[in-house]
Design a protein around this motif. Structure first.
Motif, PDB file in Angstrom:
ATOM      1  N   GLU A 135      53.068 -30.091 -86.307  1.00  0.00           N
ATOM      2  CA  GLU A 135      52.385 -30.948 -87.276  1.00  0.00           C
ATOM      3  C   GLU A 135      52.995 -32.350 -87.289  1.00  0.00           C
ATOM      4  O   GLU A 135      52.270 -33.341 -87.358  1.00  0.00           O
ATOM      5  CB  GLU A 135      52.435 -30.320 -88.665  1.00  0.00           C
ATOM      6  CG  GLU A 135      51.528 -29.108 -88.785  1.00  0.00           C
ATOM      7  CD  GLU A 135      51.708 -28.337 -90.075  1.00  0.00           C
ATOM      8  OE1 GLU A 135      52.674 -28.609 -90.837  1.00  0.00           O
ATOM      9  OE2 GLU A 135      50.880 -27.438 -90.326  1.00  0.00           O
ATOM     10  N   ARG A 136      54.335 -32.443 -87.199  1.00  0.00           N
ATOM     11  CA  ARG A 136      54.989 -33.756 -87.133  1.00  0.00           C
ATOM     12  C   ARG A 136      54.588 -34.482 -85.859  1.00  0.00           C
ATOM     13  O   ARG A 136      54.311 -35.683 -85.865  1.00  0.00           O
ATOM     14  CB  ARG A 136      56.509 -33.608 -87.204  1.00  0.00           C
ATOM     15  CG  ARG A 136      57.044 -33.274 -88.566  1.00  0.00           C
ATOM     16  CD  ARG A 136      58.559 -33.377 -88.638  1.00  0.00           C
ATOM     17  NE  ARG A 136      59.241 -32.563 -87.640  1.00  0.00           N
ATOM     18  CZ  ARG A 136      59.581 -31.277 -87.810  1.00  0.00           C
ATOM     19  NH1 ARG A 136      59.304 -30.674 -88.936  1.00  0.00           N
ATOM     20  NH2 ARG A 136      60.208 -30.620 -86.860  1.00  0.00           N
TER      21      ARG A 136
ATOM     22  N   GLU B  55      51.815 -34.091 -84.074  1.00  0.00           N
ATOM     23  CA  GLU B  55      50.418 -34.521 -84.170  1.00  0.00           C
ATOM     24  C   GLU B  55      50.271 -35.727 -85.103  1.00  0.00           C
ATOM     25  O   GLU B  55      49.478 -36.616 -84.836  1.00  0.00           O
ATOM     26  CB  GLU B  55      49.525 -33.369 -84.648  1.00  0.00           C
ATOM     27  CG  GLU B  55      49.318 -32.294 -83.607  1.00  0.00           C
ATOM     28  CD  GLU B  55      48.625 -32.781 -82.345  1.00  0.00           C
ATOM     29  OE1 GLU B  55      47.722 -33.635 -82.445  1.00  0.00           O
ATOM     30  OE2 GLU B  55      48.986 -32.314 -81.254  1.00  0.00           O
ATOM     31  N   ALA B  56      51.028 -35.761 -86.182  1.00  0.00           N
ATOM     32  CA  ALA B  56      50.947 -36.885 -87.122  1.00  0.00           C
ATOM     33  C   ALA B  56      51.467 -38.173 -86.487  1.00  0.00           C
ATOM     34  O   ALA B  56      50.975 -39.263 -86.792  1.00  0.00           O
ATOM     35  CB  ALA B  56      51.743 -36.575 -88.385  1.00  0.00           C
ATOM     36  N   ALA B  57      52.436 -38.070 -85.582  1.00  0.00           N
ATOM     37  CA  ALA B  57      53.035 -39.254 -84.960  1.00  0.00           C
ATOM     38  C   ALA B  57      52.337 -39.647 -83.664  1.00  0.00           C
ATOM     39  O   ALA B  57      52.575 -40.735 -83.143  1.00  0.00           O
ATOM     40  CB  ALA B  57      54.511 -38.990 -84.668  1.00  0.00           C
ATOM     41  N   ARG B  58      51.480 -38.806 -83.146  1.00  0.00           N
ATOM     42  CA  ARG B  58      50.815 -39.033 -81.867  1.00  0.00           C
ATOM     43  C   ARG B  58      49.872 -40.223 -81.949  1.00  0.00           C
ATOM     44  O   ARG B  58      49.137 -40.373 -82.913  1.00  0.00           O
ATOM     45  CB  ARG B  58      50.041 -37.778 -81.479  1.00  0.00           C
ATOM     46  CG  ARG B  58      49.464 -37.782 -80.116  1.00  0.00           C
ATOM     47  CD  ARG B  58      49.029 -36.381 -79.757  1.00  0.00           C
ATOM     48  NE  ARG B  58      47.776 -36.000 -80.370  1.00  0.00           N
ATOM     49  CZ  ARG B  58      46.600 -36.078 -79.758  1.00  0.00           C
ATOM     50  NH1 ARG B  58      46.517 -36.520 -78.544  1.00  0.00           N
ATOM     51  NH2 ARG B  58      45.509 -35.691 -80.379  1.00  0.00           N
TER      52      ARG B  58
ATOM     53  N   ARG C 218      46.648 -42.508 -81.544  1.00  0.00           N
ATOM     54  CA  ARG C 218      45.217 -42.194 -81.629  1.00  0.00           C
ATOM     55  C   ARG C 218      44.432 -43.211 -80.820  1.00  0.00           C
ATOM     56  O   ARG C 218      44.891 -44.309 -80.542  1.00  0.00           O
ATOM     57  CB  ARG C 218      44.745 -42.228 -83.087  1.00  0.00           C
ATOM     58  CG  ARG C 218      45.523 -41.330 -84.008  1.00  0.00           C
ATOM     59  CD  ARG C 218      45.124 -39.882 -83.777  1.00  0.00           C
ATOM     60  NE  ARG C 218      45.809 -39.034 -84.755  1.00  0.00           N
ATOM     61  CZ  ARG C 218      46.594 -38.025 -84.424  1.00  0.00           C
ATOM     62  NH1 ARG C 218      46.826 -37.749 -83.190  1.00  0.00           N
ATOM     63  NH2 ARG C 218      47.162 -37.301 -85.354  1.00  0.00           N
TER      64      ARG C 218
END
Length: 92
Positions: free
Chosen positions: A45-46, A48-51, A53
């Motif tokens: 989750e961390r 994906e949140a930092a990936r 876009r």
């Protein structure tokens, strides 16, 4: 949070080694597996949140979906499953 059961099939040797590991840590196999899986989910989750876009708000300017996905590191390819794989530089 409500809990539910999860059934796993592992090699006999792995089960024996995990039981010893849990005993050394003063916990149960169930608690050890639960903490490990919860840690993996939180780490993902961390990540994906930092990936980055697509589009102007994130990612490289002009980068398409394929370019962004190509830069994403492959998970589970090296090291223990609870640590992210190291990033690999792509030649351009």
């Amino acid at each position: 949070m409500t809990k539910t059961n999860l059934t796993l099939q592992l090699e006999v040797e792995t089960v024996l080694r995990v039981k010893v590991l849990a005993a050394r840590r003063g916990t149960s196999v169930s608690a050890l597996v639960a903490r490990t899986l919860e840690g993996m989910v939180a780490e993902d989750e961390r990540y994906e949140a930092a990936r980055p876009r697509d589009g102007p708000a994130g990612g490289a300017a002009g980068a398409g979906r394929a370019d962004v996905d190509a830069r994403r590191p492959v998970r589970g390819s090296a090291g223990p499953p609870w640590r992210p794989a190291s990033r690999v530089a792509l030649d351009r």
